[in-house]
Design an enzyme around this catalytic site. Structure first.
Site, mmCIF file in Angstrom:
data_model
loop_
_atom_site.group_PDB
_atom_site.id
_atom_site.type_symbol
_atom_site.label_atom_id
_atom_site.label_comp_id
_atom_site.label_asym_id
_atom_site.label_seq_id
_atom_site.Cartn_x
_atom_site.Cartn_y
_atom_site.Cartn_z
ATOM 1 N N LYS A 9 -55.264 7.697 39.725
ATOM 2 C CA LYS A 9 -55.298 7.081 38.407
ATOM 3 C C LYS A 9 -54.337 5.895 38.361
ATOM 4 O O LYS A 9 -53.277 5.937 38.978
ATOM 5 C CB LYS A 9 -54.839 8.107 37.368
ATOM 6 C CG LYS A 9 -55.669 8.090 36.128
ATOM 7 C CD LYS A 9 -55.518 9.381 35.349
ATOM 8 C CE LYS A 9 -56.861 9.925 34.968
ATOM 9 N NZ LYS A 9 -56.811 11.222 34.349
ATOM 10 N N GLN A 10 -54.742 4.888 37.637
ATOM 11 C CA GLN A 10 -53.830 3.761 37.432
ATOM 12 C C GLN A 10 -53.552 3.684 35.941
ATOM 13 O O GLN A 10 -54.448 3.365 35.159
ATOM 14 C CB GLN A 10 -54.507 2.493 37.949
ATOM 15 C CG GLN A 10 -53.984 1.199 37.376
ATOM 16 C CD GLN A 10 -53.239 0.366 38.388
ATOM 17 O OE1 GLN A 10 -53.696 0.188 39.493
ATOM 18 N NE2 GLN A 10 -52.090 -0.142 37.997
ATOM 19 N N GLY A 11 -52.348 4.042 35.535
ATOM 20 C CA GLY A 11 -51.995 3.977 34.117
ATOM 21 C C GLY A 11 -51.401 2.616 33.786
ATOM 22 O O GLY A 11 -51.452 1.682 34.596
ATOM 23 N N ALA A 12 -50.829 2.508 32.572
ATOM 24 C CA ALA A 12 -50.254 1.239 32.137
ATOM 25 C C ALA A 12 -48.941 0.950 32.864
ATOM 26 O O ALA A 12 -48.569 -0.205 33.065
ATOM 27 C CB ALA A 12 -50.040 1.268 30.631
ATOM 28 N N GLU A 13 -48.226 2.003 33.250
ATOM 29 C CA GLU A 13 -46.901 1.818 33.845
ATOM 30 C C GLU A 13 -46.804 2.373 35.257
ATOM 31 O O GLU A 13 -45.851 2.102 35.957
ATOM 32 C CB GLU A 13 -45.851 2.550 32.994
ATOM 33 C CG GLU A 13 -45.780 2.068 31.562
ATOM 34 C CD GLU A 13 -44.376 1.620 31.191
ATOM 35 O OE1 GLU A 13 -43.426 2.190 31.728
ATOM 36 O OE2 GLU A 13 -44.262 0.687 30.384
ATOM 37 N N ALA A 14 -47.766 3.232 35.608
ATOM 38 C CA ALA A 14 -47.627 3.926 36.890
ATOM 39 C C ALA A 14 -48.972 4.138 37.568
ATOM 40 O O ALA A 14 -50.019 4.152 36.913
ATOM 41 C CB ALA A 14 -46.955 5.280 36.648
ATOM 42 N N ASP A 135 -44.068 10.663 23.573
ATOM 43 C CA ASP A 135 -45.424 10.131 23.744
ATOM 44 C C ASP A 135 -46.430 11.281 23.676
ATOM 45 O O ASP A 135 -47.189 11.524 24.613
ATOM 46 C CB ASP A 135 -45.523 9.402 25.100
ATOM 47 C CG ASP A 135 -46.815 8.610 25.260
ATOM 48 O OD1 ASP A 135 -47.498 8.361 24.240
ATOM 49 O OD2 ASP A 135 -47.150 8.251 26.403
HETATM 50 N N1 LIG Z 1 -48.907 17.107 37.791
HETATM 51 C C1 LIG Z 1 -50.158 16.760 37.507
HETATM 52 N N2 LIG Z 1 -51.194 17.564 37.877
HETATM 53 C C2 LIG Z 1 -52.474 17.212 37.596
HETATM 54 N N3 LIG Z 1 -52.830 16.094 36.951
HETATM 55 C C3 LIG Z 1 -51.859 15.249 36.556
HETATM 56 C C4 LIG Z 1 -50.470 15.537 36.809
HETATM 57 N N4 LIG Z 1 -49.724 14.528 36.318
HETATM 58 C C5 LIG Z 1 -50.592 13.653 35.784
HETATM 59 N N5 LIG Z 1 -51.869 14.062 35.903
HETATM 60 C C6 LIG Z 1 -53.089 13.348 35.446
HETATM 61 O O1 LIG Z 1 -52.825 11.950 35.460
HETATM 62 C C7 LIG Z 1 -52.919 11.402 34.140
HETATM 63 C C8 LIG Z 1 -51.851 10.333 33.943
HETATM 64 O O2 LIG Z 1 -50.545 10.906 34.107
HETATM 65 P P1 LIG Z 1 -49.327 10.463 33.201
HETATM 66 O O3 LIG Z 1 -49.707 10.652 31.787
HETATM 67 O O4 LIG Z 1 -48.106 11.147 33.686
HETATM 68 O O5 LIG Z 1 -49.207 8.914 33.596
HETATM 69 P P2 LIG Z 1 -49.262 7.590 32.691
HETATM 70 O O6 LIG Z 1 -48.890 6.438 33.553
HETATM 71 O O7 LIG Z 1 -48.513 7.780 31.469
HETATM 72 O O8 LIG Z 1 -50.770 7.472 32.387
HETATM 73 P P3 LIG Z 1 -51.406 7.092 30.974
HETATM 74 O O9 LIG Z 1 -51.071 5.644 30.756
HETATM 75 O O10 LIG Z 1 -52.865 7.401 31.232
HETATM 76 O O11 LIG Z 1 -50.760 8.028 29.961
HETATM 77 C C9 LIG Z 1 -52.782 12.601 33.201
HETATM 78 O O12 LIG Z 1 -53.418 12.376 31.972
HETATM 79 C C10 LIG Z 1 -53.461 13.696 34.011
HETATM 80 O O13 LIG Z 1 -54.863 13.602 33.889
HETATM 81 MG MG LIG Z 2 -49.940 9.801 29.995
#
Ligand SMILES: Nc1ncnc2c1ncn2[C@@H]1O[C@H](COP(=O)(O)OP(=O)(O)OP(=O)(O)O)[C@@H](O)[C@H]1O
Ligand SMILES: [Mg+2]
Length: 227
Positions: A9-14, A135
């Protein structure tokens, strides 16, 4: 540790990768550099968020709330290596599927009520222990196990902090209310179930927190009216 990382997954920060940490399935959450921020500020924010995330995951566990086990923290590459929560789905996906399968909200409540109750209980325990998530959204809660005996695993604590002020707790709940209602239409009743359960586990602090929640809601409404 020489196994391949698979981008999940590519989130906004990570960026989130699947990886194997000494044979254990793990998730690597790597915060990347934000080029639009001043490099010094960016480095400081990234390091702060990583520390907040790890600290709150540990503290929550000590209060009996499920969070992924932290395996390793790499401050040089801004990466947290944590347990992969197996057989899980986000609460977001779960609610969306239920609402698709059962469009009648009153009928859907039979399934969503136990979920809301569990979420409210967890938030009550977190706030009683002065853990502010920062959050709260349905994507930052993982549902693990069968609907009849599920657990909720809380994740994404990068914006968390420790504070015993009712204001901070009220804002935490407000963020959840806004996120829930905008992601899942007609879930006012689910949020009410969350609040009711919250009041049971955070009995002594709930009244003040709910007053603050009402204040924050009013501020929100005023802002919307002014534009
Ligand atoms: N430990 C874990 N086990 C399984 N899935 C996970 C785990 N951590 C994260 N994920 C999956 O990855 C997604 C994104 O993780 P996280 O919310 O920590 O990152 P983020 O950068 O804040 O992403 P977003 O911008 O989507 O919120 C979660 O919604 C979940 O689907
Ligand atoms: Mg998240």
């Amino acid at each position: 540790m020489a196994s391949e990382r698979i981008l999940m997954k590519q989130g906004a920060e990570a960026k989130l990768y699947k990886f194997s940490f000494y044979g254990k399935p793990c998730i690597v959450k790597e915060r990347f550099k934000k080029t639009y921020r001043h490099p010094t500020l960016d480095a400081s924010l990234t390091s702060q968020r990583m520390k907040s995330e790890v600290r709150a995951m540990l503290r929550s566990r000590m209060c009996g709330i499920f969070t992924p086990t932290v395996y390793f923290v790499d401050m040089v590459n801004n990466s947290i290596y944590m347990e992969e929560v197996h057989d899980s789905q986000t609460v977001r996906d779960y609610i969306m599927n239920i609402q698709k399968e059962i469009p009648d909200i009153n009928l859907a409540m039979t399934v969503l009520e136990p979920l809301g109750k569990k979420i409210g209980e967890i938030l009550g325990v977190m706030h009683k222990n002065n853990i502010i998530h920062g959050d709260l959204t349905s994507s930052n809660m993982l549902l693990k196990g069968q609907p009849s005996s599920f657990n909720i695993v809380m994740i994404d604590f990068g914006l968390s902090h420790f504070e015993n002020m009712p204001e901070d707790k009220g804002v935490d709940l407000y963020v959840l209310e806004r996120a829930l209602l905008s992601t899942h239409p007609n879930t006012e009743k689910v949020f009410q179930v969350i609040l009711d359960a919250y009041c049971v586990t955070n009995k002594d602090g709930a009244k003040e927190v709910l007053n603050k929640l009402e204040e924050v809601r009013m501020r929100g409404r005023k802002r919307t009216m002014v534009g």
